[in-house]
Design a protein around this motif. Sequence first.
Motif, PDB file in Angstrom:
ATOM      1  N   GLU A 154       1.134  -1.212  -0.160  1.00  0.00           N
ATOM      2  CA  GLU A 154      -0.269   0.014  -0.361  1.00  0.00           C
ATOM      3  C   GLU A 154       0.893   1.281   0.069  1.00  0.00           C
ATOM      4  O   GLU A 154       0.788   2.056  -1.144  1.00  0.00           O
ATOM      5  N   GLU A 155       1.549   0.895   0.852  1.00  0.00           N
ATOM      6  CA  GLU A 155       2.941   2.188   0.758  1.00  0.00           C
ATOM      7  C   GLU A 155       3.434   3.228  -0.796  1.00  0.00           C
ATOM      8  O   GLU A 155       3.296   3.455  -1.943  1.00  0.00           O
ATOM      9  N   GLY A 156       3.530   1.737  -1.667  1.00  0.00           N
ATOM     10  CA  GLY A 156       4.049   1.913  -3.114  1.00  0.00           C
ATOM     11  C   GLY A 156       2.954   2.344  -3.841  1.00  0.00           C
ATOM     12  O   GLY A 156       2.871   2.985  -4.965  1.00  0.00           O
ATOM     13  N   ARG A 157       1.373   1.828  -3.181  1.00  0.00           N
ATOM     14  CA  ARG A 157       0.209   2.136  -4.042  1.00  0.00           C
ATOM     15  C   ARG A 157       0.270   3.901  -3.967  1.00  0.00           C
ATOM     16  O   ARG A 157      -0.067   4.633  -4.247  1.00  0.00           O
ATOM     17  N   HIS A 158       1.137   4.186  -2.631  1.00  0.00           N
ATOM     18  CA  HIS A 158       0.607   6.165  -2.033  1.00  0.00           C
ATOM     19  C   HIS A 158       1.721   6.266  -3.021  1.00  0.00           C
ATOM     20  O   HIS A 158       1.801   7.564  -3.699  1.00  0.00           O
ATOM     21  N   LEU A 159       3.264   5.812  -3.339  1.00  0.00           N
ATOM     22  CA  LEU A 159       3.582   6.768  -4.484  1.00  0.00           C
ATOM     23  C   LEU A 159       3.114   6.468  -6.088  1.00  0.00           C
ATOM     24  O   LEU A 159       2.714   7.745  -6.157  1.00  0.00           O
ATOM     25  N   TRP A 160       2.153   5.709  -6.184  1.00  0.00           N
ATOM     26  CA  TRP A 160       1.362   5.684  -8.031  1.00  0.00           C
ATOM     27  C   TRP A 160       0.515   6.999  -7.075  1.00  0.00           C
ATOM     28  O   TRP A 160       0.337   7.486  -7.787  1.00  0.00           O
ATOM     29  N   ALA A 161      -0.316   7.178  -6.450  1.00  0.00           N
ATOM     30  CA  ALA A 161      -1.487   8.082  -6.435  1.00  0.00           C
ATOM     31  C   ALA A 161      -0.211   9.928  -6.544  1.00  0.00           C
ATOM     32  O   ALA A 161      -0.433  10.114  -6.972  1.00  0.00           O
ATOM     33  N   MET A 162       0.849   9.795  -5.989  1.00  0.00           N
ATOM     34  CA  MET A 162       1.565  10.596  -6.058  1.00  0.00           C
ATOM     35  C   MET A 162       2.071  10.912  -7.464  1.00  0.00           C
ATOM     36  O   MET A 162       2.594  12.206  -8.343  1.00  0.00           O
ATOM     37  N   VAL A 163       2.627  10.296  -7.963  1.00  0.00           N
ATOM     38  CA  VAL A 163       3.446  10.094  -9.175  1.00  0.00           C
ATOM     39  C   VAL A 163       2.361   9.924 -10.096  1.00  0.00           C
ATOM     40  O   VAL A 163       2.438  10.976 -11.297  1.00  0.00           O
ATOM     41  N   TYR A 164       0.937   9.693  -9.967  1.00  0.00           N
ATOM     42  CA  TYR A 164       0.012  10.064 -11.197  1.00  0.00           C
ATOM     43  C   TYR A 164      -0.216  11.479 -10.708  1.00  0.00           C
ATOM     44  O   TYR A 164      -0.366  12.210 -12.151  1.00  0.00           O
ATOM     45  N   LEU A 165      -0.168  12.089  -9.696  1.00  0.00           N
ATOM     46  CA  LEU A 165      -0.594  13.225  -9.719  1.00  0.00           C
ATOM     47  C   LEU A 165       0.323  14.354 -10.582  1.00  0.00           C
ATOM     48  O   LEU A 165       0.410  15.068 -11.073  1.00  0.00           O
ATOM     49  N   LEU A 166       1.829  13.734 -10.399  1.00  0.00           N
ATOM     50  CA  LEU A 166       2.708  14.042 -11.175  1.00  0.00           C
ATOM     51  C   LEU A 166       2.784  14.339 -12.596  1.00  0.00           C
ATOM     52  O   LEU A 166       2.724  15.421 -13.106  1.00  0.00           O
ATOM     53  N   GLN A 167       2.087  13.320 -12.924  1.00  0.00           N
ATOM     54  CA  GLN A 167       2.608  12.844 -14.649  1.00  0.00           C
ATOM     55  C   GLN A 167       1.408  13.528 -14.914  1.00  0.00           C
ATOM     56  O   GLN A 167       1.161  14.273 -16.177  1.00  0.00           O
ATOM     57  N   LYS A 168       0.104  13.962 -14.630  1.00  0.00           N
ATOM     58  CA  LYS A 168      -0.711  14.430 -15.146  1.00  0.00           C
ATOM     59  C   LYS A 168      -1.183  16.255 -15.407  1.00  0.00           C
ATOM     60  O   LYS A 168      -0.881  16.301 -16.167  1.00  0.00           O
ATOM     61  N   TYR A 169      -0.295  15.580 -14.172  1.00  0.00           N
ATOM     62  CA  TYR A 169      -0.904  17.796 -13.748  1.00  0.00           C
ATOM     63  C   TYR A 169       0.733  18.718 -14.086  1.00  0.00           C
ATOM     64  O   TYR A 169       1.023  19.954 -14.520  1.00  0.00           O
ATOM     65  N   PHE A 170       1.954  17.865 -13.634  1.00  0.00           N
ATOM     66  CA  PHE A 170       3.449  19.141 -13.852  1.00  0.00           C
ATOM     67  C   PHE A 170       4.040  17.981 -15.679  1.00  0.00           C
ATOM     68  O   PHE A 170       5.305  18.872 -15.230  1.00  0.00           O
ATOM     69  N   GLY A 171       3.154  17.510 -16.466  1.00  0.00           N
ATOM     70  CA  GLY A 171       3.695  17.511 -17.526  1.00  0.00           C
ATOM     71  C   GLY A 171       5.247  16.533 -17.574  1.00  0.00           C
ATOM     72  O   GLY A 171       5.444  15.654 -16.868  1.00  0.00           O
ATOM     73  N   ARG A 172       6.847  17.363 -18.073  1.00  0.00           N
ATOM     74  CA  ARG A 172       7.806  17.185 -18.261  1.00  0.00           C
ATOM     75  C   ARG A 172       8.478  16.661 -16.781  1.00  0.00           C
ATOM     76  O   ARG A 172       9.160  15.981 -16.458  1.00  0.00           O
ATOM     77  N   ASP A 173       8.272  18.028 -15.663  1.00  0.00           N
ATOM     78  CA  ASP A 173       8.129  18.700 -14.118  1.00  0.00           C
ATOM     79  C   ASP A 173       8.086  17.079 -13.696  1.00  0.00           C
ATOM     80  O   ASP A 173       9.048  16.738 -13.133  1.00  0.00           O
ATOM     81  N   GLY A 174       6.684  16.592 -13.900  1.00  0.00           N
ATOM     82  CA  GLY A 174       6.210  16.313 -13.115  1.00  0.00           C
ATOM     83  C   GLY A 174       6.902  14.725 -13.753  1.00  0.00           C
ATOM     84  O   GLY A 174       7.503  13.337 -12.403  1.00  0.00           O
ATOM     85  N   ARG A 175       7.784  14.210 -14.868  1.00  0.00           N
ATOM     86  CA  ARG A 175       7.921  12.789 -15.412  1.00  0.00           C
ATOM     87  C   ARG A 175       9.336  12.818 -14.729  1.00  0.00           C
ATOM     88  O   ARG A 175       9.716  11.522 -14.456  1.00  0.00           O
ATOM     89  N   GLU A 176       9.846  13.943 -14.993  1.00  0.00           N
ATOM     90  CA  GLU A 176      11.665  14.195 -14.340  1.00  0.00           C
ATOM     91  C   GLU A 176      10.954  13.374 -12.200  1.00  0.00           C
ATOM     92  O   GLU A 176      12.019  12.682 -11.604  1.00  0.00           O
ATOM     93  N   GLU A 177       9.907  14.079 -12.154  1.00  0.00           N
ATOM     94  CA  GLU A 177      10.257  13.911 -10.678  1.00  0.00           C
ATOM     95  C   GLU A 177       9.757  12.857 -10.242  1.00  0.00           C
ATOM     96  O   GLU A 177      10.270  12.481  -9.037  1.00  0.00           O
ATOM     97  N   ALA A 178       9.029  12.028 -11.187  1.00  0.00           N
ATOM     98  CA  ALA A 178       8.480  10.563 -10.576  1.00  0.00           C
ATOM     99  C   ALA A 178       9.881   9.776 -10.902  1.00  0.00           C
ATOM    100  O   ALA A 178      10.292   8.684 -10.366  1.00  0.00           O
ATOM    101  N   GLU A 179      10.766  10.149 -11.699  1.00  0.00           N
ATOM    102  CA  GLU A 179      12.265   8.723 -12.151  1.00  0.00           C
ATOM    103  C   GLU A 179      12.505   9.414 -10.248  1.00  0.00           C
ATOM    104  O   GLU A 179      13.228   8.001 -10.391  1.00  0.00           O
ATOM    105  N   GLU A 180      12.736  10.531 -10.189  1.00  0.00           N
ATOM    106  CA  GLU A 180      13.483  10.779  -8.541  1.00  0.00           C
ATOM    107  C   GLU A 180      13.374   9.883  -7.605  1.00  0.00           C
ATOM    108  O   GLU A 180      14.247   9.725  -7.000  1.00  0.00           O
ATOM    109  N   LEU A 181      11.660   9.900  -7.841  1.00  0.00           N
ATOM    110  CA  LEU A 181      11.246   9.134  -6.516  1.00  0.00           C
ATOM    111  C   LEU A 181      11.890   7.893  -6.511  1.00  0.00           C
ATOM    112  O   LEU A 181      11.819   7.305  -5.374  1.00  0.00           O
ATOM    113  N   LEU A 182      12.013   7.557  -8.134  1.00  0.00           N
ATOM    114  CA  LEU A 182      13.244   5.726  -7.753  1.00  0.00           C
ATOM    115  C   LEU A 182      13.942   5.715  -7.539  1.00  0.00           C
ATOM    116  O   LEU A 182      14.729   4.650  -7.208  1.00  0.00           O
TER     117      LEU A 182
END
Length: 482
Positions: A154-182
């Motif tokens: 479920e903590e894994g799913r909570h990461l997905w939850a934040m990654v979705y928001l980053l990717q949906k609303y922050f475009g390229r910046d969001g995708r980069e942040e999502a990579e950094e989270l991993l």
Amino acid sequence: MPDGIAVDYNGLIPNNVGLAADWRVRKALETWHPGYIDWWQQMGPQGFQDRLVYLRTAVGVGSEGWAKFGYVKMPEYRWGVLLAPAVEDRKIPFGAHKGEKAWQDVPGEYRAMLRRLLVIQGDTEPASVEQQRHLGSTAPSLYDMRNLFQVNVEEGRHLWAMVYLLQKYFGRDGREEAEELLRRRSGDQDSPRMLGAFNESTPDWLSFFMFTFFTDRDGKMQLAALAQSGFDPLSRTCRFMLTEEAHHMFVGETGVQRIVQRTCQAMRDAGIDDPTDVERVRALGVIDLPTLQRKANLHFSLTLDLFGNEISTNAANAFNAGLKGRYREDKLTDDHVLTNATYPVSRLRDGAIVQEDVAALSALNMRLRDDYVEDAQAGVTRWNRVIERAGIPFRLSLPHVAFNRRIGEFAAIHADAEGTMLTAEQWEARKETMLPSADDSRFVESLMQPVQQPGAYASWIAPPRIGIDNMPGDFEYVKIEA
Ligand code: BYC
């Protein structure tokens, strides 16, 4: 069905956010997915990845029947993007935009602030999985092992939850942040997780239960504050995360409670009345109450640091902007703007700890921390009832907020658990009576022997009162034989 309740299970990523029709975000998430699975395999629970675990999976977001239980191999868990149902005609509940229509998109002027909040929240989720990755092999029962893995997925799913928001609303910046989270890693010298407590180790099961009681409770408070957000997708995301989070705190609270119960029972059976007779208590194969207190002191103080500084412009700005509210903002009866309000905060003044009224907007971190302390205290009081019923003269307590701090005013001083200031020499001399010592850690570690027969429990922890999903006592929560 009301908007956003039905969950689509047809694609790779279960969701109730219409991913099937959102080509751009679906592609971003599907591109991120293999990296996530790699991270899970490398940094997720060690061992047991190919074993069947009796897990709950979210299948809906309605108030009833949102989860189903069944045997799953962890890497095959259906991590999805789930938002609580939309509230019709929702308004921004606080701050300078109070009463305006809640935002469905990121307001341009608050983009950076919102991104930072999402990244900090997102960073904690994989961090906790990394911290707990070695615990499966020393689980005190299959029931506890299953609960650990449930928390982890479920903590894994909570990461997905934040990654979705980053990717949906922050475009390229969001995708980069999502990579950094991993990329960041708990405890890593070069690339650590963002907040202090998430770089500490969780070496044993007592630490795990204390972490889920104390630190997951910070998660609850922070998520509750973000659930009030005027940015509606964040609010809906956090509301659903809170549904899952409740189980994590249950794991922590009942975990410690079962340890307390076992210790008290063993002391009574052996006729030991003195809780400080540590050697005799430990000889019974249970954890003495003073050690539990020292562990609680450590985890409580580390967690208080997660609330940030006493006086915080960041917190004031996030509130003004309508992005992060207070705990249960919607239940509070003031003006929800707070420009003229004050709040009492413990501060260091001329070498003494005093209460000082400060502008309420600057004190929002403290307000949330105070709500946290009250919530944590209620759990400690429930633990104490077990000790009281056993007739043992000992009570667990929360240490003073100035104790063992690294962030905020009190990072500059030493104080004991009662809040009395100490010199550096006094602190060094007394530290081991207030925080877990090397000897405590060695003893706790010596108890960490795996118990893997269905229905059996390690010597130091009582069985739970009821099984998960009402399963019988000898239920095989994890199928250990491949
Ligand atoms: N460690 O103005 P301040 C969970 C930084 S747990 C390192 O007081 P603010 C979970 C701060 O970033 C919940 N640095 O900060 C639990 C700032 O840096 P910048 C996680 C720290 O922003 C278990 C500077 O110091 N979610 O979900 O008011 C398992 C000035 O500080 C720390 C959130 O926390 C620290 N402890 O308050 C799994 C919610 N504290 O920006 C999951 C989102 C402060 O000046 N985060 N700093 O360079 C926030 O709301 C806030 O950022 C914080 C800090 C409450 C964390």
